[in-house]
Design an enzyme around this catalytic site. Structure first.
Site, PDB file in Angstrom:
ATOM      1  N   ASP A  67       0.684  -1.364   0.304  1.00  0.00           N
ATOM      2  CA  ASP A  67       0.419  -0.017  -0.419  1.00  0.00           C
ATOM      3  C   ASP A  67       0.962   1.741  -0.002  1.00  0.00           C
ATOM      4  O   ASP A  67       2.699   1.524   0.146  1.00  0.00           O
ATOM      5  CB  ASP A  67      -0.654  -0.393   0.988  1.00  0.00           C
ATOM      6  CG  ASP A  67      -0.495  -0.500   2.407  1.00  0.00           C
ATOM      7  OD1 ASP A  67       1.017  -0.256   2.718  1.00  0.00           O
ATOM      8  OD2 ASP A  67      -1.189  -1.282   3.163  1.00  0.00           O
ATOM      9  N   ASN A 135      -7.965  -3.891  14.282  1.00  0.00           N
ATOM     10  CA  ASN A 135      -8.897  -3.646  14.286  1.00  0.00           C
ATOM     11  C   ASN A 135      -8.840  -5.252  13.094  1.00  0.00           C
ATOM     12  O   ASN A 135      -9.548  -5.107  12.336  1.00  0.00           O
ATOM     13  CB  ASN A 135      -9.791  -2.471  13.135  1.00  0.00           C
ATOM     14  CG  ASN A 135      -9.004  -2.441  12.403  1.00  0.00           C
ATOM     15  OD1 ASN A 135      -7.883  -2.046  11.890  1.00  0.00           O
ATOM     16  ND2 ASN A 135      -9.078  -0.999  11.801  1.00  0.00           N
ATOM     17  N   HIS A 137      -7.528  -5.121  10.246  1.00  0.00           N
ATOM     18  CA  HIS A 137      -6.826  -4.758   8.351  1.00  0.00           C
ATOM     19  C   HIS A 137      -5.462  -5.297   8.665  1.00  0.00           C
ATOM     20  O   HIS A 137      -4.417  -5.504   9.249  1.00  0.00           O
ATOM     21  CB  HIS A 137      -7.284  -3.343   8.277  1.00  0.00           C
ATOM     22  CG  HIS A 137      -6.116  -1.993   9.056  1.00  0.00           C
ATOM     23  ND1 HIS A 137      -5.928  -1.804   9.849  1.00  0.00           N
ATOM     24  CD2 HIS A 137      -4.608  -2.403   8.297  1.00  0.00           C
ATOM     25  CE1 HIS A 137      -4.931  -1.049   9.858  1.00  0.00           C
ATOM     26  NE2 HIS A 137      -3.686  -1.237   9.171  1.00  0.00           N
ATOM     27  N   GLU A 142      -9.977  -1.809   5.844  1.00  0.00           N
ATOM     28  CA  GLU A 142      -9.954  -1.879   7.011  1.00  0.00           C
ATOM     29  C   GLU A 142     -11.594  -2.924   7.133  1.00  0.00           C
ATOM     30  O   GLU A 142     -12.108  -3.311   5.465  1.00  0.00           O
ATOM     31  CB  GLU A 142     -10.984  -0.959   6.839  1.00  0.00           C
ATOM     32  CG  GLU A 142      -9.976   0.103   6.711  1.00  0.00           C
ATOM     33  CD  GLU A 142      -9.125   0.444   8.251  1.00  0.00           C
ATOM     34  OE1 GLU A 142      -8.860  -0.177   8.557  1.00  0.00           O
ATOM     35  OE2 GLU A 142      -8.382   2.001   8.464  1.00  0.00           O
TER      36      GLU A 142
HETATM   37  C1  GLP Z   1      -0.530   0.026   8.681  1.00  0.00           C
HETATM   38  C2  GLP Z   1      -0.149  -0.402   7.870  1.00  0.00           C
HETATM   39  C3  GLP Z   1      -0.744  -2.072   7.778  1.00  0.00           C
HETATM   40  C4  GLP Z   1      -0.041  -3.098   8.832  1.00  0.00           C
HETATM   41  C5  GLP Z   1      -0.350  -2.048  10.028  1.00  0.00           C
HETATM   42  C6  GLP Z   1      -0.041  -2.175  11.304  1.00  0.00           C
HETATM   43  O1  GLP Z   1      -1.732   0.544   8.350  1.00  0.00           O
HETATM   44  N1  GLP Z   1      -0.869  -0.686   6.378  1.00  0.00           N
HETATM   45  O2  GLP Z   1       0.351  -3.596   6.360  1.00  0.00           O
HETATM   46  O3  GLP Z   1       0.403  -3.960   9.022  1.00  0.00           O
HETATM   47  O4  GLP Z   1       0.150  -0.775   9.747  1.00  0.00           O
HETATM   48  O5  GLP Z   1       1.456  -1.591  12.078  1.00  0.00           O
HETATM   49  P1  GLP Z   1       2.362  -1.751  13.157  1.00  0.00           P
HETATM   50  O6  GLP Z   1       3.403  -3.033  12.335  1.00  0.00           O
HETATM   51  O7  GLP Z   1       3.347  -0.161  12.827  1.00  0.00           O
HETATM   52  O8  GLP Z   1       1.669  -2.132  14.406  1.00  0.00           O
END
Ligand code: GLP
Length: 240
Positions: A67, A135, A137, A142
């Protein structure tokens, strides 16, 4: 689902690296799907250290990131392009032309179709690395996002924007949209490696593994994947 409970974050990252390396050695021109966020940083360190020590050459590897934020240019300090260059690509021998990250600028719908086409031409993802949001995702899919979407424009939830605001100077600066691979694109990966650590991920992991498969928790669809390994620390796995 293959669930590996690990001693801590470092152990989870190292075990994930070991599995990834085995796969890469089997297919040195693999298409690798990559996430951003804090979670993969440990794995990326093992990858870059391993590269320096001669574990593997990434010269034939093709990468597709999950993304990118809408509205941020590649050199914006918070763009995922910059994140990936700083934390992984610059330290590997992956060819710049083999690196694919969606563009968050210009005509976003068109960017999505271009990204889908590139991924199709590359033959799809061989190994998808994933983190997970609180959540449930995955990428920026989402809760409520239809499972059949490929690359699309996502509206970020307040939850996700708050979680990611730690990288920005204020919540207002966190983009409200992103371009993301869809759940369908992720599920089409031949192999998935998910890493999750910390208490705040415990509910998401419980719902991913034991909950019903529901749009309310996008990661619950991963139960249907034929080859997924989850590396969790004790905190993320505490409700299992
Ligand atoms: C973002 C990314 C996700 C990732 C998430 C969790 O939203 N788009 O791909 O898994 O953050 O991030 P973290 O690893 O910092 O908890």
């Amino acid at each position: 689902m293959n669930i590996i409970l690990c001693d801590n974050y470092d152990d989870a990252s190292q075990k994930a690296y070991k599995l990834l390396l085995e796969e890469l050695k089997r297919n040195s021109s693999a298409v690798l799907g990559l996430p951003t966020g804090s979670t993969p940083l440990g794995l990326y360190k093992f990858m870059t250290d391993g590269f320096s020590e001669g574990d593997f050459s990434y010269e034939d590897i093709v990468t597709f990131n999950l993304d990118e934020y809408a509205g941020l240019s590649r050199d914006d300090p918070n763009s995922y392009f910059k994140f990936m260059m700083d934390n992984l690509f610059r330290a590997l021998d992956v060819k710049i032309e083999n690196i694919n990250i969606p563009s968050g600028l210009g005509e976003l719908e068109e960017n999505c179709r271009i990204y889908d086409k590139k991924l199709e031409e590359a033959g799809g993802i061989d190994i998808q690395i994933l983190g997970i949001g609180r959540n449930g995702h995955i990428g920026f899919n989402e809760p409520g996002t239809p499972f059949e979407l490929t690359t699309h424009i996502a509206e970020l939830s307040t939850h996700t924007r708050e979680d990611n605001s730690r990288f920005f100077t204020s919540l207002d600066e966190v983009p409200t949209k992103a371009v993301t691979l869809g759940v369908k694109s992720i599920m089409n990966a031949r192999k998935i490696i998910l890493i999750a650590v910390g208490n705040e991920k415990a509910d998401a992991l419980y719902n991913t593994i034991h909950g019903p498969v529901t749009l309310d928790c996008p990661s619950s669809i991963l139960q249907m994947h034929p080859d997924i390994t989850l590396f969790l620390d004790g905190a993320a796995g505490s409700r299992l």
